[in-house]
Design a protein around this motif. Structure first.
Motif, PDB file in Angstrom:
ATOM      1  N   SER A  83     -27.327  -5.483  34.611  1.00  0.00           N
ATOM      2  CA  SER A  83     -28.240  -5.207  35.725  1.00  0.00           C
ATOM      3  C   SER A  83     -27.523  -5.267  37.069  1.00  0.00           C
ATOM      4  O   SER A  83     -27.816  -4.488  37.979  1.00  0.00           O
ATOM      5  N   ARG A  84     -26.576  -6.194  37.216  1.00  0.00           N
ATOM      6  CA  ARG A  84     -25.880  -6.317  38.489  1.00  0.00           C
ATOM      7  C   ARG A  84     -25.087  -5.055  38.802  1.00  0.00           C
ATOM      8  O   ARG A  84     -25.110  -4.571  39.940  1.00  0.00           O
ATOM      9  N   THR A  85     -24.401  -4.517  37.808  1.00  0.00           N
ATOM     10  CA  THR A  85     -23.637  -3.287  38.006  1.00  0.00           C
ATOM     11  C   THR A  85     -24.553  -2.132  38.384  1.00  0.00           C
ATOM     12  O   THR A  85     -24.247  -1.333  39.271  1.00  0.00           O
ATOM     13  N   LEU A  86     -25.693  -2.045  37.716  1.00  0.00           N
ATOM     14  CA  LEU A  86     -26.651  -0.984  38.017  1.00  0.00           C
ATOM     15  C   LEU A  86     -27.203  -1.125  39.434  1.00  0.00           C
ATOM     16  O   LEU A  86     -27.401  -0.133  40.134  1.00  0.00           O
ATOM     17  N   SER A  87     -27.433  -2.356  39.852  1.00  0.00           N
ATOM     18  CA  SER A  87     -27.951  -2.600  41.199  1.00  0.00           C
ATOM     19  C   SER A  87     -26.945  -2.147  42.245  1.00  0.00           C
ATOM     20  O   SER A  87     -27.311  -1.564  43.266  1.00  0.00           O
ATOM     21  N   GLN A  88     -25.649  -2.357  41.968  1.00  0.00           N
ATOM     22  CA  GLN A  88     -24.608  -2.008  42.923  1.00  0.00           C
ATOM     23  C   GLN A  88     -24.282  -0.515  42.922  1.00  0.00           C
ATOM     24  O   GLN A  88     -23.880   0.035  43.946  1.00  0.00           O
ATOM     25  N   SER A  89     -24.441   0.152  41.760  1.00  0.00           N
ATOM     26  CA  SER A  89     -23.962   1.529  41.612  1.00  0.00           C
ATOM     27  C   SER A  89     -25.048   2.591  41.688  1.00  0.00           C
ATOM     28  O   SER A  89     -24.747   3.767  41.901  1.00  0.00           O
ATOM     29  N   SER A  90     -26.284   2.209  41.473  1.00  0.00           N
ATOM     30  CA  SER A  90     -27.342   3.219  41.358  1.00  0.00           C
ATOM     31  C   SER A  90     -27.815   3.770  42.696  1.00  0.00           C
ATOM     32  O   SER A  90     -28.380   4.866  42.755  1.00  0.00           O
ATOM     33  N   GLY A  91     -27.610   2.992  43.778  1.00  0.00           N
ATOM     34  CA  GLY A  91     -28.105   3.417  45.085  1.00  0.00           C
ATOM     35  C   GLY A  91     -29.579   3.155  45.277  1.00  0.00           C
ATOM     36  O   GLY A  91     -30.170   3.570  46.290  1.00  0.00           O
ATOM     37  N   LEU A  92     -30.198   2.477  44.324  1.00  0.00           N
ATOM     38  CA  LEU A  92     -31.630   2.159  44.416  1.00  0.00           C
ATOM     39  C   LEU A  92     -31.824   0.765  45.007  1.00  0.00           C
ATOM     40  O   LEU A  92     -31.082  -0.166  44.692  1.00  0.00           O
ATOM     41  N   ASP A  93     -32.806   0.619  45.825  1.00  0.00           N
ATOM     42  CA  ASP A  93     -33.137  -0.679  46.430  1.00  0.00           C
ATOM     43  C   ASP A  93     -34.167  -1.366  45.546  1.00  0.00           C
ATOM     44  O   ASP A  93     -35.373  -1.347  45.812  1.00  0.00           O
ATOM     45  N   LEU A  94     -33.664  -1.937  44.451  1.00  0.00           N
ATOM     46  CA  LEU A  94     -34.548  -2.578  43.469  1.00  0.00           C
ATOM     47  C   LEU A  94     -34.117  -4.016  43.231  1.00  0.00           C
ATOM     48  O   LEU A  94     -32.925  -4.343  43.298  1.00  0.00           O
ATOM     49  N   SER A  95     -35.057  -4.823  42.926  1.00  0.00           N
ATOM     50  CA  SER A  95     -34.755  -6.214  42.587  1.00  0.00           C
ATOM     51  C   SER A  95     -34.167  -6.274  41.179  1.00  0.00           C
ATOM     52  O   SER A  95     -34.407  -5.372  40.359  1.00  0.00           O
ATOM     53  N   PRO A  96     -33.377  -7.306  40.854  1.00  0.00           N
ATOM     54  CA  PRO A  96     -32.848  -7.464  39.500  1.00  0.00           C
ATOM     55  C   PRO A  96     -33.951  -7.437  38.437  1.00  0.00           C
ATOM     56  O   PRO A  96     -33.759  -6.888  37.357  1.00  0.00           O
ATOM     57  N   ALA A  97     -35.113  -8.007  38.798  1.00  0.00           N
ATOM     58  CA  ALA A  97     -36.219  -8.037  37.835  1.00  0.00           C
ATOM     59  C   ALA A  97     -36.723  -6.629  37.557  1.00  0.00           C
ATOM     60  O   ALA A  97     -37.021  -6.277  36.400  1.00  0.00           O
ATOM     61  N   SER A  98     -36.817  -5.792  38.578  1.00  0.00           N
ATOM     62  CA  SER A  98     -37.272  -4.403  38.398  1.00  0.00           C
ATOM     63  C   SER A  98     -36.295  -3.620  37.537  1.00  0.00           C
ATOM     64  O   SER A  98     -36.697  -2.834  36.674  1.00  0.00           O
ATOM     65  N   ILE A  99     -35.007  -3.839  37.761  1.00  0.00           N
ATOM     66  CA  ILE A  99     -33.993  -3.149  36.962  1.00  0.00           C
ATOM     67  C   ILE A  99     -34.080  -3.590  35.508  1.00  0.00           C
ATOM     68  O   ILE A  99     -34.033  -2.770  34.588  1.00  0.00           O
ATOM     69  N   ARG A 100     -34.239  -4.905  35.297  1.00  0.00           N
ATOM     70  CA  ARG A 100     -34.334  -5.407  33.917  1.00  0.00           C
ATOM     71  C   ARG A 100     -35.561  -4.842  33.212  1.00  0.00           C
ATOM     72  O   ARG A 100     -35.514  -4.510  32.021  1.00  0.00           O
ATOM     73  N   ASN A 101     -36.672  -4.737  33.928  1.00  0.00           N
ATOM     74  CA  ASN A 101     -37.892  -4.181  33.329  1.00  0.00           C
ATOM     75  C   ASN A 101     -37.698  -2.724  32.933  1.00  0.00           C
ATOM     76  O   ASN A 101     -38.135  -2.283  31.862  1.00  0.00           O
ATOM     77  N   THR A 102     -37.040  -1.962  33.813  1.00  0.00           N
ATOM     78  CA  THR A 102     -36.786  -0.551  33.499  1.00  0.00           C
ATOM     79  C   THR A 102     -35.839  -0.429  32.320  1.00  0.00           C
ATOM     80  O   THR A 102     -36.016   0.432  31.441  1.00  0.00           O
ATOM     81  N   MET A 103     -34.823  -1.296  32.272  1.00  0.00           N
ATOM     82  CA  MET A 103     -33.878  -1.287  31.142  1.00  0.00           C
ATOM     83  C   MET A 103     -34.601  -1.600  29.828  1.00  0.00           C
ATOM     84  O   MET A 103     -34.310  -1.012  28.783  1.00  0.00           O
ATOM     85  N   LYS A 104     -35.546  -2.527  29.917  1.00  0.00           N
ATOM     86  CA  LYS A 104     -36.325  -2.872  28.720  1.00  0.00           C
ATOM     87  C   LYS A 104     -37.133  -1.659  28.260  1.00  0.00           C
ATOM     88  O   LYS A 104     -37.205  -1.362  27.052  1.00  0.00           O
TER      89      LYS A 104
END
Length: 340
Positions: A27-48
């Motif tokens: 999730s941390r890599t995705l947060s840094q590379s995706s260009g999206l302003d999302l919280s770690p929790a939002s990224i984890r939910n989408t990954m799920k």
């Protein structure tokens, strides 16, 4: 299957990152590379959600995710940004392609594919058109040596020397020449062979031997044995991190290269489709290629599709780079063959 924009961006980012370094993506890599302003929790939910849909999976030894075959399929169909070759690279490829006869040109195409992609390059050779003979002539060279001259319908002239057990006179050879041309001109030697079987009983033994010899050398001239597929760069796959991990899988891949029949059938089938065809993992229908992707494109001669070429590599490949290489190589091969 429709995904919202956020899920598409995260899936695209995850696959591109995994292709780049081969590691599970967190999730941390995705947060840094995706260009999206999302919280770690939002990224984890989408990954799920993406994992539940079968687009990504989580290896047992890591908290990160890697793409599945389904994820790669969505990626190449809807999310991929292709990187076309620049004009300088295309000119260089064109110069490499236009060397030698058609056989050499096809071999060059396979070499280009394997060299540029670092995977295996394959080219399905055009099926030979049915060639017929227009004229045949027997000429005596010495007492038991005869020159057979064969002129095919496409203007090709071939000479073969036949050693005989007896001496044939000039009149014998003229008779045989006239008989052959009068009865069989315009046919393939395969058809001549079938027809001649019924005629042999009407000939004397010496003439039978001469006619049989003519058919044998004719088949050699018109239907020479040749490879139907060119494969180069197979050893590149040994260097692939994914494939090298599984020796059993790698052995199966090399078996399909060695036997060739299945690969030829797959390339022949992909020729029916238009443009670039991509087979990911088990989409090929051959278990030997379950961990591979095959990217193919048909090529033409004078506007008619005559064969297929492609690249075989691991499913984790830089599709955005390999696809245009396959595409431009097919176009350059088509141009080169049409000009010869």
């Amino acid at each position: 299957m429709m995904l919202d924009k956020r899920a598409q961006i995260l899936l695209k980012t995850l696959i591109e990152q995994h292709i780049y370094d081969g590691q599970p993506v967190g999730s941390r890599t995705l947060s840094q590379s995706s260009g999206l302003d999302l919280s770690p929790a939002s990224i984890r939910n989408t990954m799920k959600d993406l994992e539940d849909l079968g687009f990504i999976t989580s290896p047992h030894t890591s908290a990160g995710r890697i793409p599945t075959q389904l994820g790669y399929r969505l990626f190449v169909d809807s999310l991929l940004t292709v990187k076309p070759l620049d004009d300088k690279a295309i000119r260089s490829l064109k110069d490499q392609m236009n060397i030698g006869d058609n056989k050499k040109i096809i071999s060059n195409a396979a070499d280009i594919l394997s060299t540029l992609t670092h995977f295996a390059g394959v080219v399905l050779i055009p099926k030979a058109k049915k060639t017929t003979f227009k004229h045949l002539e027997f000429i005596g060279l010495s007492e038991k040596k005869i020159l057979v001259i064969i002129v095919t319908n496409d203007g090709n002239v071939q000479n073969r020397i036949v050693m005989t057990e007896k001496h044939y006179t000039h009149d014998d050879l003229v008779e045989a020449t006239n008989y052959f041309n009068h009865n069989f001109s315009g046919n393939t030697f395969a058809k001549v062979k079938d027809t001649l079987v019924d005629e042999l009983s009407k000939m004397h033994a010496d003439m039978i031997k001469l006619m049989t010899a003519a058919i044998e050398v004719g088949n050699d001239v018109i239907s020479p044995e040749s490879e139907s597929i060119v494969i180069t760069g197979q050893n590149n796959l040994i260097q692939s991190e994914e494939l090298a991990k599984n020796i059993s899988s790698l052995r199966k891949i090399f078996e399909i290269f060695e036997k060739r029949t299945a690969l030829m059938k797959l390339l022949d089938q992909s020729q029916l489709g238009e443009g670039i065809q991509i087979f990911i993992g088990n989409e090929s229908g051959y278990s030997s290629l379950d961990e591979c992707s095959l990217i193919t494109s048909p090529y033409e001669t004078d506007g008619e599709i005559v064969g297929t070429l492609g690249v075989i590599g691991p499913t984790r490949m830089a599709y955005e780079r390999v696809i245009p290489i396959v595409d431009i190589t097919a176009k350059l091969l088509s141009n080169a063959l049409s000009q010869h």
